[in-house]
Design an enzyme around this catalytic site. Structure first.
Site, PDB file in Angstrom:
ATOM      1  N   SER A  11       0.902  -1.034   0.162  1.00 41.21           N
ATOM      2  CA  SER A  11       0.029  -0.188   0.109  1.00 41.21           C
ATOM      3  C   SER A  11       0.894   1.476  -0.012  1.00 41.21           C
ATOM      4  O   SER A  11       1.644   1.374   0.793  1.00 41.21           O
ATOM      5  CB  SER A  11      -0.936  -0.088   1.151  1.00 41.21           C
ATOM      6  OG  SER A  11      -1.641   1.223   1.325  1.00 41.21           O
ATOM      7  N   HIS A  36      -0.995  -1.026  -4.314  1.00 43.15           N
ATOM      8  CA  HIS A  36      -2.303  -0.731  -3.693  1.00 43.15           C
ATOM      9  C   HIS A  36      -2.511   0.609  -3.489  1.00 43.15           C
ATOM     10  O   HIS A  36      -1.682   1.117  -2.733  1.00 43.15           O
ATOM     11  CB  HIS A  36      -2.550  -1.646  -2.493  1.00 43.15           C
ATOM     12  CG  HIS A  36      -4.078  -1.650  -1.885  1.00 43.15           C
ATOM     13  ND1 HIS A  36      -5.158  -2.083  -2.088  1.00 43.15           N
ATOM     14  CD2 HIS A  36      -4.375  -0.695  -0.653  1.00 43.15           C
ATOM     15  CE1 HIS A  36      -6.008  -1.932  -1.530  1.00 43.15           C
ATOM     16  NE2 HIS A  36      -5.582  -0.969  -0.583  1.00 43.15           N
ATOM     17  N   ASP A  38      -5.007   3.391  -1.723  1.00 47.15           N
ATOM     18  CA  ASP A  38      -5.968   3.775  -0.592  1.00 47.15           C
ATOM     19  C   ASP A  38      -6.654   5.230  -0.664  1.00 47.15           C
ATOM     20  O   ASP A  38      -5.962   6.097  -0.625  1.00 47.15           O
ATOM     21  CB  ASP A  38      -5.609   3.686   1.081  1.00 47.15           C
ATOM     22  CG  ASP A  38      -5.155   2.276   1.269  1.00 47.15           C
ATOM     23  OD1 ASP A  38      -6.171   1.376   1.430  1.00 47.15           O
ATOM     24  OD2 ASP A  38      -3.961   1.883   1.675  1.00 47.15           O
ATOM     25  N   MET A  40      -8.856   8.036  -0.109  1.00 44.58           N
ATOM     26  CA  MET A  40      -9.722   8.438   1.378  1.00 44.58           C
ATOM     27  C   MET A  40     -10.270   9.944   0.983  1.00 44.58           C
ATOM     28  O   MET A  40      -9.305  10.944   0.264  1.00 44.58           O
ATOM     29  CB  MET A  40      -9.000   8.538   2.361  1.00 44.58           C
ATOM     30  CG  MET A  40      -8.333   6.950   2.774  1.00 44.58           C
ATOM     31  SD  MET A  40      -7.678   7.028   4.407  1.00 44.58           S
ATOM     32  CE  MET A  40      -6.692   5.500   4.186  1.00 44.58           C
ATOM     33  N   HIS A  70      -8.589   1.197  -4.048  1.00 45.28           N
ATOM     34  CA  HIS A  70      -9.645   0.917  -2.809  1.00 45.28           C
ATOM     35  C   HIS A  70     -10.466   2.420  -2.564  1.00 45.28           C
ATOM     36  O   HIS A  70      -9.457   3.274  -1.985  1.00 45.28           O
ATOM     37  CB  HIS A  70      -8.971   0.242  -1.647  1.00 45.28           C
ATOM     38  CG  HIS A  70     -10.003   0.209  -0.382  1.00 45.28           C
ATOM     39  ND1 HIS A  70      -9.308  -0.075   0.945  1.00 45.28           N
ATOM     40  CD2 HIS A  70     -11.230   0.463  -0.087  1.00 45.28           C
ATOM     41  CE1 HIS A  70     -10.424   0.083   1.728  1.00 45.28           C
ATOM     42  NE2 HIS A  70     -11.366   0.306   0.937  1.00 45.28           N
ATOM     43  N   MET A  72     -12.557   4.701  -0.548  1.00 44.99           N
ATOM     44  CA  MET A  72     -13.118   4.861   0.607  1.00 44.99           C
ATOM     45  C   MET A  72     -13.667   6.360   0.399  1.00 44.99           C
ATOM     46  O   MET A  72     -13.277   7.428   1.017  1.00 44.99           O
ATOM     47  CB  MET A  72     -12.227   4.955   1.836  1.00 44.99           C
ATOM     48  CG  MET A  72     -11.610   3.517   2.056  1.00 44.99           C
ATOM     49  SD  MET A  72     -10.136   3.343   3.075  1.00 44.99           S
ATOM     50  CE  MET A  72      -8.796   3.393   1.963  1.00 44.99           C
ATOM     51  N   MET A 141     -11.512  -5.514   5.256  1.00 45.74           N
ATOM     52  CA  MET A 141     -10.712  -4.772   6.284  1.00 45.74           C
ATOM     53  C   MET A 141     -10.551  -5.449   7.597  1.00 45.74           C
ATOM     54  O   MET A 141     -11.316  -5.867   8.119  1.00 45.74           O
ATOM     55  CB  MET A 141     -11.361  -3.347   6.199  1.00 45.74           C
ATOM     56  CG  MET A 141     -11.587  -2.558   5.032  1.00 45.74           C
ATOM     57  SD  MET A 141      -9.948  -2.169   4.204  1.00 45.74           S
ATOM     58  CE  MET A 141      -9.310  -1.533   5.364  1.00 45.74           C
ATOM     59  N   GLY A 146      -9.270   4.185   7.419  1.00 44.76           N
ATOM     60  CA  GLY A 146      -8.909   5.670   7.581  1.00 44.76           C
ATOM     61  C   GLY A 146      -7.475   5.884   7.915  1.00 44.76           C
ATOM     62  O   GLY A 146      -7.130   7.092   7.579  1.00 44.76           O
ATOM     63  N   PHE A 147      -6.714   5.183   8.570  1.00 44.11           N
ATOM     64  CA  PHE A 147      -5.404   5.433   8.914  1.00 44.11           C
ATOM     65  C   PHE A 147      -4.484   4.196   8.613  1.00 44.11           C
ATOM     66  O   PHE A 147      -4.727   3.082   8.977  1.00 44.11           O
ATOM     67  CB  PHE A 147      -5.189   6.175  10.250  1.00 44.11           C
ATOM     68  CG  PHE A 147      -6.116   7.225  10.647  1.00 44.11           C
ATOM     69  CD1 PHE A 147      -5.372   8.395  10.134  1.00 44.11           C
ATOM     70  CD2 PHE A 147      -7.246   7.135  10.885  1.00 44.11           C
ATOM     71  CE1 PHE A 147      -6.057   9.693  10.373  1.00 44.11           C
ATOM     72  CE2 PHE A 147      -8.007   8.212  11.148  1.00 44.11           C
ATOM     73  CZ  PHE A 147      -7.517   9.345  10.873  1.00 44.11           C
ATOM     74  N   GLY A 148      -3.350   4.282   8.201  1.00 42.03           N
ATOM     75  CA  GLY A 148      -2.453   3.011   8.166  1.00 42.03           C
ATOM     76  C   GLY A 148      -1.758   3.039   9.698  1.00 42.03           C
ATOM     77  O   GLY A 148      -2.157   3.673  10.696  1.00 42.03           O
ATOM     78  N   GLY A 149      -1.232   1.734   9.762  1.00 38.13           N
ATOM     79  CA  GLY A 149      -0.399   1.470  11.011  1.00 38.13           C
ATOM     80  C   GLY A 149      -1.048   0.735  12.138  1.00 38.13           C
ATOM     81  O   GLY A 149      -0.730   0.732  13.220  1.00 38.13           O
ATOM     82  N   ASP A 179      -6.909  -6.343   4.444  1.00 38.18           N
ATOM     83  CA  ASP A 179      -5.830  -5.105   4.288  1.00 38.18           C
ATOM     84  C   ASP A 179      -6.035  -4.607   5.753  1.00 38.18           C
ATOM     85  O   ASP A 179      -7.166  -4.298   5.906  1.00 38.18           O
ATOM     86  CB  ASP A 179      -6.640  -3.867   3.256  1.00 38.18           C
ATOM     87  CG  ASP A 179      -5.820  -2.848   3.221  1.00 38.18           C
ATOM     88  OD1 ASP A 179      -4.893  -2.579   4.318  1.00 38.18           O
ATOM     89  OD2 ASP A 179      -6.215  -1.780   2.684  1.00 38.18           O
ATOM     90  N   GLY A 180      -5.092  -4.560   6.476  1.00 37.71           N
ATOM     91  CA  GLY A 180      -5.093  -3.786   7.754  1.00 37.71           C
ATOM     92  C   GLY A 180      -4.199  -4.448   8.664  1.00 37.71           C
ATOM     93  O   GLY A 180      -4.740  -5.859   9.166  1.00 37.71           O
ATOM     94  N   GLY A 181      -3.048  -4.195   9.086  1.00 32.80           N
ATOM     95  CA  GLY A 181      -2.351  -4.714  10.157  1.00 32.80           C
ATOM     96  C   GLY A 181      -1.619  -6.100   9.664  1.00 32.80           C
ATOM     97  O   GLY A 181      -1.529  -7.077  10.322  1.00 32.80           O
ATOM     98  N   GLY A 201       1.070  -2.001   4.237  1.00 31.59           N
ATOM     99  CA  GLY A 201       1.697  -0.741   3.903  1.00 31.59           C
ATOM    100  C   GLY A 201       3.084  -0.506   4.891  1.00 31.59           C
ATOM    101  O   GLY A 201       4.254  -0.679   4.386  1.00 31.59           O
ATOM    102  N   SER A 202       2.717  -0.369   5.985  1.00 26.90           N
ATOM    103  CA  SER A 202       3.776   0.089   6.993  1.00 26.90           C
ATOM    104  C   SER A 202       4.818  -1.103   7.435  1.00 26.90           C
ATOM    105  O   SER A 202       5.841  -1.163   7.232  1.00 26.90           O
ATOM    106  CB  SER A 202       3.251   0.546   8.287  1.00 26.90           C
ATOM    107  OG  SER A 202       2.301  -0.598   9.016  1.00 26.90           O
TER     108      SER A 202
END
Length: 232
Positions: A11, A36, A38, A40, A70, A72, A141, A146-149, A179-181, A201-202
């Site tokens: 991402s 990817h 994101d 928003m 994606h 949002m 998700m 809304g936010f990465g990390g 997607d996420g964590g 991502g991170s």
């Protein structure tokens, strides 16, 4: 149906935007499969990120890998043609962001993109029953968008298993993305729960001491190693 090949999708939300073209080149050369996005709008989610001009810029830079967008954003229909014309390969949206889900999915396909639906952690899967023939991708998700990390929400694993069964029972060729964590330490169990497309991502961009091909080789190689060990 046999499980599809695993795809790793970094991402760019976590990339260095001052050198985005180089960052994307490096992760793709290091073995990542898909870029990817994101997107928003500070309306559907409380953050503002990137638009179709960034997608177009990466294509002009020479990026040929698939771009997974994606959205949002709400409402969603207005922005779909812009991303399609900018070079998107996949375009996914949240059911809550469309007044007519079936129509939005058809619109994406009419622009020669693959169509996806995205489900937040607490969003039920009810609508899938009626559109399995119109989706190429289902994205779950594993954080609130809304936010990465953010940290992976464990209940996503059961939801992945549920969607994997729906896909297998349908007989359609549908990707199951998460997607996420997503990290090296949990990607194996995420795959075992049913995913075959992994957004990080991170865990990729933030883990590199130096943002170059050698460091991304190591990180993406670690992801691949865990995916190979998964029992499916």
């Amino acid at each position: 149906m046999a499980r599809q090949t695993d795809l790793i999708a970094p991402s760019i939300l976590s990339a260095n935007f001052a050198r985005l073209g180089e960052e994307v080149d490096n992760v793709i050369m290091s073995g990542a499969d898909i870029v990817h996005f994101d997107v928003m709008d500070n309306h559907y989610v409380p953050n503002l990120t990137i638009g179709p001009l960034v997608c177009e810029a990466l294509r002009k830079h020479g990026v040929t890998a698939d771009i997974d967008v994606h959205l949002m954003v709400k409402p969603v229909d207005r922005i779909i043609p812009d991303f399609a014309e900018a070079g998107a390969s996949y375009i996914s949206f949240h059911p809550e962001a469309s007044e007519h889900i079936d129509r939005t999915l058809q619109m994406i396909r009419e622009y020669d993109c693959k169509a996806g639906l995205v489900f937040n952690p607490a969003t039920p899967l009810d609508v899938l029953e009626y559109v399995m023939d119109k989706v190429d991708l289902i994205l779950l998700m594993s954080v609130n968008p809304g936010f990465g990390g953010q940290s992976f929400i464990p209940s996503t694993l059961n939801k992945l298993r549920q969607v994997r069964k729906m896909i297998d029972d349908s007989g359609y060729n549908i990707r199951l993305e998460v997607d996420g964590g997503v990290k090296v330490t949990n990607v194996q169990e995420i795959k075992e729960a049913g995913a075959d497309m992994f957004v990080a991502g991170s865990a990729i961009f933030g883990a590199a001491e130096e943002h170059d091909k050698n460091h991304y080789n190591s990180i993406i190689g670690a992801f691949r190693g865990q995916l190979v060990m998964a029992k499916v």
